[in-house]
Scaffold this active site. Structure first.
Site, PDB file in Angstrom:
ATOM      1  N   ALA A 197       0.866  -1.171   0.000  1.00 26.64           N
ATOM      2  CA  ALA A 197       0.000   0.000   0.000  1.00 26.64           C
ATOM      3  C   ALA A 197       0.905   1.223   0.000  1.00 26.64           C
ATOM      4  CB  ALA A 197      -0.872  -0.023   1.244  1.00 26.64           C
TER       5      ALA A 197
ATOM      6  N   GLU B  43      -0.698  -9.194  -0.989  1.00 26.04           N
ATOM      7  CA  GLU B  43      -2.151  -9.432  -0.858  1.00 26.04           C
ATOM      8  C   GLU B  43      -2.845  -9.354  -2.222  1.00 26.04           C
ATOM      9  OE1 GLU B  43      -2.048  -6.313   2.219  1.00 26.04           O
ATOM     10  OE2 GLU B  43      -3.406  -7.607   3.353  1.00 26.04           O
TER      11      GLU B  43
ATOM     12  N   GLU C  98       4.372  -5.423   7.030  1.00 21.81           N
ATOM     13  CA  GLU C  98       3.607  -4.383   7.711  1.00 21.81           C
ATOM     14  C   GLU C  98       4.033  -4.171   9.160  1.00 21.81           C
ATOM     15  OE1 GLU C  98       2.293  -6.667   5.694  1.00 21.81           O
ATOM     16  OE2 GLU C  98       0.750  -5.785   4.415  1.00 21.81           O
TER      17      GLU C  98
ATOM     18  N   GLY D 257       0.638  -5.009   0.763  1.00 27.37           N
ATOM     19  CA  GLY D 257      -0.540  -4.992  -0.106  1.00 27.37           C
ATOM     20  C   GLY D 257      -0.270  -5.609  -1.470  1.00 27.37           C
TER      21      GLY D 257
HETATM   22  N1  CAA Z   1       4.642   3.108  -0.648  1.00 20.72           N
HETATM   23  C1  CAA Z   1       5.075   4.271  -1.184  1.00 20.72           C
HETATM   24  N2  CAA Z   1       6.239   4.407  -1.822  1.00 20.72           N
HETATM   25  C2  CAA Z   1       7.029   3.335  -1.925  1.00 20.72           C
HETATM   26  C3  CAA Z   1       6.635   2.077  -1.399  1.00 20.72           C
HETATM   27  C4  CAA Z   1       5.396   1.979  -0.740  1.00 20.72           C
HETATM   28  N3  CAA Z   1       4.916   0.846  -0.250  1.00 20.72           N
HETATM   29  N4  CAA Z   1       7.635   1.195  -1.646  1.00 20.72           N
HETATM   30  C5  CAA Z   1       8.582   1.872  -2.313  1.00 20.72           C
HETATM   31  N5  CAA Z   1       8.221   3.161  -2.479  1.00 20.72           N
HETATM   32  C6  CAA Z   1       8.978   4.234  -3.140  1.00 20.72           C
HETATM   33  C7  CAA Z   1      10.156   4.678  -2.304  1.00 20.72           C
HETATM   34  O1  CAA Z   1       9.755   5.578  -1.304  1.00 20.72           O
HETATM   35  C8  CAA Z   1      11.046   5.295  -3.366  1.00 20.72           C
HETATM   36  O2  CAA Z   1      10.561   6.567  -3.672  1.00 20.72           O
HETATM   37  P1  CAA Z   1      11.614   7.808  -3.887  1.00 20.72           P
HETATM   38  O3  CAA Z   1      12.415   7.398  -5.087  1.00 20.72           O
HETATM   39  O4  CAA Z   1      10.716   8.966  -4.132  1.00 20.72           O
HETATM   40  O5  CAA Z   1      12.438   7.878  -2.652  1.00 20.72           O
HETATM   41  C9  CAA Z   1      10.792   4.404  -4.587  1.00 20.72           C
HETATM   42  O6  CAA Z   1       9.552   3.759  -4.331  1.00 20.72           O
HETATM   43  C10 CAA Z   1      11.852   3.344  -4.774  1.00 20.72           C
HETATM   44  O7  CAA Z   1      11.978   2.608  -3.560  1.00 20.72           O
HETATM   45  P2  CAA Z   1      13.367   2.320  -2.832  1.00 20.72           P
HETATM   46  O8  CAA Z   1      14.359   3.433  -3.119  1.00 20.72           O
HETATM   47  O9  CAA Z   1      13.087   2.031  -1.392  1.00 20.72           O
HETATM   48  O10 CAA Z   1      13.836   1.000  -3.602  1.00 20.72           O
HETATM   49  P3  CAA Z   1      14.814  -0.142  -3.071  1.00 20.72           P
HETATM   50  O11 CAA Z   1      15.098  -0.990  -4.257  1.00 20.72           O
HETATM   51  O12 CAA Z   1      15.941   0.442  -2.330  1.00 20.72           O
HETATM   52  O13 CAA Z   1      13.942  -0.968  -2.014  1.00 20.72           O
HETATM   53  C11 CAA Z   1      11.960  -2.148  -1.242  1.00 20.72           C
HETATM   54  C12 CAA Z   1      12.859  -1.738  -2.452  1.00 20.72           C
HETATM   55  C13 CAA Z   1      12.715  -3.137  -0.369  1.00 20.72           C
HETATM   56  C14 CAA Z   1      10.734  -2.790  -1.837  1.00 20.72           C
HETATM   57  C15 CAA Z   1      11.598  -0.874  -0.440  1.00 20.72           C
HETATM   58  O14 CAA Z   1      11.121   0.138  -1.323  1.00 20.72           O
HETATM   59  C16 CAA Z   1      10.562  -1.099   0.616  1.00 20.72           C
HETATM   60  O15 CAA Z   1      10.854  -1.655   1.653  1.00 20.72           O
HETATM   61  N6  CAA Z   1       9.295  -0.642   0.359  1.00 20.72           N
HETATM   62  C17 CAA Z   1       8.219  -0.707   1.324  1.00 20.72           C
HETATM   63  C18 CAA Z   1       7.681  -2.107   1.443  1.00 20.72           C
HETATM   64  C19 CAA Z   1       6.579  -2.163   2.498  1.00 20.72           C
HETATM   65  O16 CAA Z   1       6.802  -1.880   3.649  1.00 20.72           O
HETATM   66  N7  CAA Z   1       5.375  -2.523   2.066  1.00 20.72           N
HETATM   67  C20 CAA Z   1       4.216  -2.623   2.949  1.00 20.72           C
HETATM   68  C21 CAA Z   1       3.433  -1.338   2.897  1.00 20.72           C
HETATM   69  S1  CAA Z   1       2.148  -1.275   4.105  1.00 20.72           S
HETATM   70  C22 CAA Z   1       0.871  -2.180   3.449  1.00 20.72           C
HETATM   71  O17 CAA Z   1       0.965  -2.733   2.360  1.00 20.72           O
HETATM   72  C23 CAA Z   1      -0.372  -2.230   4.298  1.00 20.72           C
HETATM   73  C24 CAA Z   1      -1.502  -3.020   3.756  1.00 20.72           C
HETATM   74  O18 CAA Z   1      -1.458  -4.245   3.657  1.00 20.72           O
HETATM   75  C25 CAA Z   1      -2.778  -2.368   3.479  1.00 20.72           C
END
Ligand code: CAA
Length: 259
Positions: free
Chosen positions: A69, A117, A137, A114
């Site tokens: 998400a 999911e 999460e 998400g």
């Molecule tokens: N939401 C918003 N933006 C996101 C995102 C997310 N879930 N995941 C990545 N991005 C964005 C980053 O902020 C970054 O943006 P900027 O270039 O503007 O800084 C861009 O995408 C590229 O990401 P990274 O620089 O972090 O890329 P990476 O290759 O270094 O890392 C990754 C990849 C390991 C996937 C890392 O991006 C990450 O950990 N992302 C978050 C994953 C996460 O926590 N997901 C769960 C979200 S909560 C949820 O999903 C709740 C639900 O069930 C309803």
């Protein structure tokens, strides 16, 4: 598809009864925002009445299927808005499960939170060796919100699901295959060809039977075994005298069926 909808987060390609939908916000690793859910909801509504589309394929652009998400959108939400965002995602993922056509997830990269999911709400999952799965999460102080706590244990068992959900650990495609989270693993460059071939095979089968198989499994898994068996007999019977008659006749006459 929905002509009134100007899709910003999705790219669509229709060919030979197969609709390929690409989640296309690679700059944010295809993170799922409100716009994505509105668009996907509209697309699924439209698709549900299209008999010419036999199979949907879902993939992501760039290095992610979907990285979860949209954290940037969620960070300012209050409790009520958080619950509403969860309900919106759950409703759209339920619509995916309820779609008459089978949906194949072609998981090209990160499928986290998400995004995992989203893959779980598809019917069959094929992963590239670059794919990574996880429910991170808890690292954000959150629970999954799009039915991950419900679908993941039903698919891979509660022990394996709780392990992923509680640690937030990522697993690679081979481990996902071992867990039963995906059904097939391919080289990255072969992903769309393999999924295309699988989609074409499904699209060549009896179209009513394909839809009924999906419905029977989905409805059966959500309900009672005996009610599922009873519905199976009814729907099995509904194919006699039409599509089933042609399929069986074609077999006996040693010719391809004409659906
Ligand atoms: N939401 C918003 N933006 C996101 C995102 C997310 N879930 N995941 C990545 N991005 C964005 C980053 O902020 C970054 O943006 P900027 O270039 O503007 O800084 C861009 O995408 C590229 O990401 P990274 O620089 O972090 O890329 P990476 O290759 O270094 O890392 C990754 C990849 C390991 C996937 C890392 O991006 C990450 O950990 N992302 C978050 C994953 C996460 O926590 N997901 C769960 C979200 S909560 C949820 O999903 C709740 C639900 O069930 C309803």
């Amino acid at each position: 598809m929905d002509c009134a909808m100007n899709y910003e987060t999705l790219k669509l390609e229709e060919k030979d009864g197969i609709l390929t939908v690409t989640n296309s916000r690679p700059q944010a690793l295809n993170a799922l925002n409100t716009r994505f859910f509105v668009e996907m909801g509209a697309l699924l509504k439209d698709l549900s009445v299209r008999t010419d589309i036999r199979v949907m394929v879902l993939t992501g652009e760039g290095k992610a299927f979907a990285a979860g998400a949209d954290i940037a959108e969620m960070v300012t939400m209050d409790s009520k808005q958080g619950s509403e965002f969860s309900l919106l995602g759950q409703a759209v993922f339920q619509a995916m499960e309820d779609l008459p056509q089978p949906v194949i997830a072609a998981i090209n990269g990160f499928a986290l939170g998400g995004g995992c999911e989203l893959a779980l709400s598809c019917d069959v999952r094929v992963a590239s060796t670059l794919a990574k799965f996880g429910q991170p999460e808890v690292k954000l102080g959150l629970t999954p919100g799009y039915a991950g706590t419900q679908r993941l244990p039903r698919l891979i068992g509660s022990g394996a699901a709780l392990h992923l959900l509680l640690t937030g650990d990522m697993v690679n495609a081979d481990e996902a295959l071992r867990l039963g989270l995906v059904q097939k693993v391919t080289a990255p460059e072969a992903l769309m060809t393999e999924v295309g071939a699988m989609a074409a095979k499904i699209a060549s089968m009896g179209p009513k039977a394909v839809r009924l198989v999906k419905r029977l499994v989905r409805q059966g898994m959500a309900g009672d075994f005996k009610a599922g068996c009873s519905l199976e007999s009814e729907l099995f019977g509904s194919l006699f005298g039409n599509e089933g008659a042609e399929g069986m006749k074609a077999f006996l006459e040693k010719r391809p069926a004409k659906w």
